[in-house]
Motif scaffolding. Sequence first.
Motif, PDB file in Angstrom:
ATOM      1  N   ALA A  17       0.842  -1.187   0.000  1.00 42.44           N
ATOM      2  CA  ALA A  17       0.000   0.000   0.000  1.00 42.44           C
ATOM      3  C   ALA A  17       0.882   1.245   0.000  1.00 42.44           C
ATOM      4  CB  ALA A  17      -0.931   0.006   1.218  1.00 42.44           C
ATOM      5  N   SER A  18       0.739   2.057  -1.036  1.00 46.69           N
ATOM      6  CA  SER A  18       1.426   3.346  -1.139  1.00 46.69           C
ATOM      7  C   SER A  18       2.930   3.220  -0.917  1.00 46.69           C
ATOM      8  CB  SER A  18       0.829   4.340  -0.130  1.00 46.69           C
ATOM      9  OG  SER A  18      -0.553   4.518  -0.361  1.00 46.69           O
ATOM     10  N   VAL A  19       3.551   2.295  -1.633  1.00 44.74           N
ATOM     11  CA  VAL A  19       4.986   2.058  -1.480  1.00 44.74           C
ATOM     12  C   VAL A  19       5.771   3.023  -2.362  1.00 44.74           C
ATOM     13  CG1 VAL A  19       6.849   0.405  -1.902  1.00 44.74           C
ATOM     14  CG2 VAL A  19       4.723  -0.350  -0.809  1.00 44.74           C
ATOM     15  N   ASP A  20       6.720   3.706  -1.737  1.00 40.53           N
ATOM     16  CA  ASP A  20       7.658   4.583  -2.436  1.00 40.53           C
ATOM     17  C   ASP A  20       9.064   4.042  -2.216  1.00 40.53           C
ATOM     18  OD1 ASP A  20       5.731   6.553  -3.234  1.00 40.53           O
ATOM     19  OD2 ASP A  20       5.780   7.351  -1.195  1.00 40.53           O
ATOM     20  N   VAL A  21       9.879   4.125  -3.258  1.00 34.31           N
ATOM     21  CA  VAL A  21      11.296   3.801  -3.141  1.00 34.31           C
ATOM     22  C   VAL A  21      12.080   4.954  -3.745  1.00 34.31           C
ATOM     23  CG1 VAL A  21      13.164   2.237  -3.730  1.00 34.31           C
ATOM     24  CG2 VAL A  21      10.885   1.316  -3.304  1.00 34.31           C
ATOM     25  N   VAL A  22      12.952   5.539  -2.926  1.00 33.65           N
ATOM     26  CA  VAL A  22      13.830   6.608  -3.367  1.00 33.65           C
ATOM     27  C   VAL A  22      15.255   6.148  -3.114  1.00 33.65           C
ATOM     28  CG1 VAL A  22      14.513   9.024  -3.088  1.00 33.65           C
ATOM     29  CG2 VAL A  22      12.106   8.369  -2.840  1.00 33.65           C
ATOM     30  N   VAL A  26      16.803   9.620  -5.975  1.00 34.37           N
ATOM     31  CA  VAL A  26      15.989   9.493  -7.183  1.00 34.37           C
ATOM     32  C   VAL A  26      14.751   8.650  -6.876  1.00 34.37           C
ATOM     33  CG1 VAL A  26      15.907   8.700  -9.570  1.00 34.37           C
ATOM     34  CG2 VAL A  26      18.029   9.646  -8.643  1.00 34.37           C
ATOM     35  N   PRO A  27      13.542   9.172  -7.094  1.00 37.85           N
ATOM     36  CA  PRO A  27      12.336   8.351  -6.891  1.00 37.85           C
ATOM     37  C   PRO A  27      12.235   7.290  -7.981  1.00 37.85           C
ATOM     38  CG  PRO A  27      11.741  10.508  -7.770  1.00 37.85           C
ATOM     39  CD  PRO A  27      13.210  10.558  -7.497  1.00 37.85           C
ATOM     40  N   ILE A  28      12.163   6.030  -7.554  1.00 36.81           N
ATOM     41  CA  ILE A  28      12.117   4.914  -8.502  1.00 36.81           C
ATOM     42  C   ILE A  28      10.721   4.303  -8.538  1.00 36.81           C
ATOM     43  CG2 ILE A  28      13.154   2.716  -9.165  1.00 36.81           C
ATOM     44  CD1 ILE A  28      15.115   5.012  -9.233  1.00 36.81           C
ATOM     45  N   VAL A  29      10.125   4.087  -7.357  1.00 33.55           N
ATOM     46  CA  VAL A  29       8.762   3.565  -7.251  1.00 33.55           C
ATOM     47  C   VAL A  29       7.930   4.618  -6.540  1.00 33.55           C
ATOM     48  CG1 VAL A  29       7.299   1.745  -6.292  1.00 33.55           C
ATOM     49  CG2 VAL A  29       9.570   1.176  -7.207  1.00 33.55           C
ATOM     50  N   ARG A  30       6.732   4.877  -7.070  1.00 28.09           N
ATOM     51  CA  ARG A  30       5.922   5.984  -6.579  1.00 28.09           C
ATOM     52  C   ARG A  30       4.512   5.509  -6.222  1.00 28.09           C
ATOM     53  NH1 ARG A  30       8.261  10.719  -9.743  1.00 28.09           N
ATOM     54  NH2 ARG A  30       9.872   9.811 -11.048  1.00 28.09           N
ATOM     55  N   LEU A  60      10.352  -7.695  -1.152  1.00 26.60           N
ATOM     56  CA  LEU A  60      11.074  -8.735  -0.427  1.00 26.60           C
ATOM     57  C   LEU A  60      11.932  -8.172   0.702  1.00 26.60           C
ATOM     58  CD1 LEU A  60      12.248 -10.967  -3.411  1.00 26.60           C
ATOM     59  CD2 LEU A  60      10.230 -11.242  -1.971  1.00 26.60           C
ATOM     60  N   GLY A  61      11.896  -6.863   0.895  1.00 26.69           N
ATOM     61  CA  GLY A  61      12.677  -6.264   1.967  1.00 26.69           C
ATOM     62  C   GLY A  61      14.153  -6.142   1.682  1.00 26.69           C
ATOM     63  N   LEU A  62      14.537  -6.197   0.408  1.00 31.45           N
ATOM     64  CA  LEU A  62      15.952  -6.147   0.060  1.00 31.45           C
ATOM     65  C   LEU A  62      16.466  -4.726  -0.150  1.00 31.45           C
ATOM     66  CD1 LEU A  62      16.102  -9.181  -2.386  1.00 31.45           C
ATOM     67  CD2 LEU A  62      16.894  -9.090  -0.015  1.00 31.45           C
ATOM     68  N   ILE A  63      15.572  -3.757  -0.273  1.00 27.74           N
ATOM     69  CA  ILE A  63      15.954  -2.350  -0.363  1.00 27.74           C
ATOM     70  C   ILE A  63      14.972  -1.535   0.475  1.00 27.74           C
ATOM     71  CG2 ILE A  63      17.095  -2.472  -2.611  1.00 27.74           C
ATOM     72  CD1 ILE A  63      14.540  -1.552  -3.910  1.00 27.74           C
ATOM     73  N   PRO A  64      15.382  -0.363   0.940  1.00 33.37           N
ATOM     74  CA  PRO A  64      14.505   0.436   1.814  1.00 33.37           C
ATOM     75  C   PRO A  64      13.321   1.011   1.049  1.00 33.37           C
ATOM     76  CG  PRO A  64      16.504   1.644   1.287  1.00 33.37           C
ATOM     77  CD  PRO A  64      16.702   0.257   0.740  1.00 33.37           C
ATOM     78  N   HIS A  65      12.243   1.266   1.784  1.00 35.76           N
ATOM     79  CA  HIS A  65      11.035   1.783   1.158  1.00 35.76           C
ATOM     80  C   HIS A  65      10.220   2.546   2.198  1.00 35.76           C
ATOM     81  CE1 HIS A  65       9.614  -1.882   3.165  1.00 35.76           C
ATOM     82  NE2 HIS A  65       8.457  -1.261   3.240  1.00 35.76           N
TER      83      HIS A  65
END
Length: 277
Positions: A17-22, A26-30, A60-65
């Motif tokens: 739900a509402s996952v962002d990855v920066v 750089v914003p990659i997932v919005r 999978l919890g392999l990068i921060p979000h």
Amino acid sequence: MLLTEAPASTDAVVEAASVDVVLNGVPIVRGASLEIRPGEMVAILGNNGSGKTTLMRALLGLIPHRGEISLFGTPLDDFTDWSRLGYVPQRGGILVQQATAREVVSSGRLGTRRPFLPASAADRKAVDAALAEVGLADRAGYPFVRLSGGQQQRVLIARALATGADLMVWDEPLAGVDRNTQELLAGVAARLKQRGATIVMVLHELGCFRPLIDRTIVLADGRVMPPGYSHHEHDHGHEDEPGHDHSDHDHRAVHGGHETGELERPRTTHTGLEEVS
């Protein structure tokens, strides 16, 4: 034990739900939100740089979000049953020098036993069955680095199969493999689906998996697109020609999918999903 029937469940296997990855500013997932139900086979599609692999690694919890992610109904931060996941990373990220095919597959069993304990009879049986499932029983003692690209991909699939996992997550399994390997992997996926496993794949094109896919999740500019959004699948135009071999080019190089390849991995907690190194 390799293809035993997966347990029934009413919880979503994967929920976001509402996952962002920066990453590196750089914003990659919005704002990505999605749900994958038990027994589904889902393809995550998108163009080069759309965030497919990044989203999968965040799930999978392999990068921060930022945002909420749960696996099998448990919040990601509290999830510990990593043996329920069979993860196949991109083949280009696997760095082994001396390991044999069997040793690589055996590493998939590490999450099913206590640290420092030797492999059990059940472990050895699962590894044998996984190698046989991908047609590499006769290559078990070969160095991984000496195998062809398609054979290496099959070893990584076998590593995931050896876990006996309920959820399979495969990142670009068709990258750089020939027609015969594609058909073999489609057969493996079909048998997994038949026994009730949940399968999530990052793909550039559905290819041999098209008859098996229940639905697709399309990303564009890091955002999950609404149902019905049209994703252009690249057509090689010659993949059905006799003798055509996809091993002479790499789908990842042609179509992208390296969103996180050069980024440091921030987590140090062992989950059992880390790439072989």
